[in-house]
Scaffold this motif. Structure first.
Motif, short mmCIF file in Angstrom:
data_model
loop_
_atom_site.label_atom_id
_atom_site.label_comp_id
_atom_site.label_asym_id
_atom_site.label_seq_id
_atom_site.Cartn_x
_atom_site.Cartn_y
_atom_site.Cartn_z
N HIS A 283 69.20 67.10 -50.09
CA HIS A 283 67.79 66.80 -49.93
C HIS A 283 67.78 65.44 -49.83
N GLY A 284 68.61 64.46 -49.44
CA GLY A 284 68.52 63.15 -49.50
C GLY A 284 68.26 62.59 -48.02
N VAL A 285 67.75 61.20 -47.92
CA VAL A 285 67.25 60.53 -46.70
C VAL A 285 67.98 59.21 -46.88
N ALA A 286 68.52 58.87 -45.61
CA ALA A 286 69.27 57.45 -45.46
C ALA A 286 68.39 56.60 -45.10
N THR A 287 68.61 55.07 -45.29
CA THR A 287 68.19 54.17 -44.94
C THR A 287 69.28 52.99 -44.60
N ASP B 129 72.10 44.97 -43.80
CA ASP B 129 73.46 44.82 -44.21
C ASP B 129 73.41 45.60 -45.57
N ARG B 130 72.67 46.62 -45.75
CA ARG B 130 72.55 47.49 -46.75
C ARG B 130 72.41 48.85 -46.11
N TYR B 131 73.05 49.81 -46.92
CA TYR B 131 72.74 51.20 -46.70
C TYR B 131 72.37 52.11 -47.98
N GLY B 132 71.66 53.01 -47.81
CA GLY B 132 71.27 53.50 -49.09
C GLY B 132 70.57 54.94 -48.84
N ALA B 133 70.36 55.51 -49.97
CA ALA B 133 69.71 56.86 -49.93
C ALA B 133 69.14 57.41 -51.09
N GLN B 134 68.17 58.18 -50.82
CA GLN B 134 67.24 58.84 -51.78
C GLN B 134 67.56 60.17 -51.97
N LEU B 135 68.02 60.56 -53.13
CA LEU B 135 68.71 61.71 -53.53
C LEU B 135 67.84 62.75 -54.46
N LEU B 136 67.99 63.88 -54.37
CA LEU B 136 67.54 64.91 -55.51
C LEU B 136 68.52 65.33 -56.20
N VAL B 137 68.47 65.12 -57.33
CA VAL B 137 69.67 65.73 -58.46
C VAL B 137 68.87 66.30 -59.54
N VAL B 138 69.55 67.17 -60.27
CA VAL B 138 69.46 67.70 -61.57
C VAL B 138 70.14 67.18 -62.67
N ALA B 139 69.56 66.55 -63.67
CA ALA B 139 70.26 66.02 -64.86
C ALA B 139 69.36 65.96 -66.19
N ASP B 140 69.95 65.82 -66.99
CA ASP B 140 69.20 65.57 -68.33
C ASP B 140 68.71 64.50 -68.75
N SER B 141 69.02 63.25 -68.24
CA SER B 141 68.63 62.13 -68.61
C SER B 141 68.48 60.97 -67.26
#
Length: 97
Positions: free
Chosen positions: A31-35, A40-52
């Protein structure tokens, strides 16, 4: 708990639209999007499941690195990470938990 994690890596050149589209395709399963088009940068916003928060960043970093490799992007140092939990996001928006 669900987390929204933002990650950016800084490369040594400008990344093209096509490269970032490939990254977007590679992070779509998370469920990510990229930027990064035209920077000179590449990135992403991601949804993850984690405890902390630390676990969320670690999980997202693994997903991000694998997606960047799948997209054919060069390995680059990560220069930014941030994570916000679903609960924190709701609180900031003034919604009840």
């Amino acid at each position: 708990m669900r987390w929204s994690v933002g990650i950016e890596a800084e490369g040594d050149r400008v990344f093209s639209r096509e490269e970032i589209v490939e990254l977007a395709d590679a992070v779509a399963d998370s469920h990510g999007v990229a930027t990064g088009i035209g920077t000179d940068r590449y990135g992403a916003q991601l949804l993850v499941v984690a405890d902390s928060r630390d676990d969320a960043i670690a999980v997202a970093t693994g997903v991000f690195r694998a997606a960047a490799e799948k997209a054919g992007l060069p390995a680059a140092p990560i220069v930014r990470t941030e994570a916000i939990s679903e609960a924190e996001e709701a609180t900031e928006a003034g919604e009840p938990r």
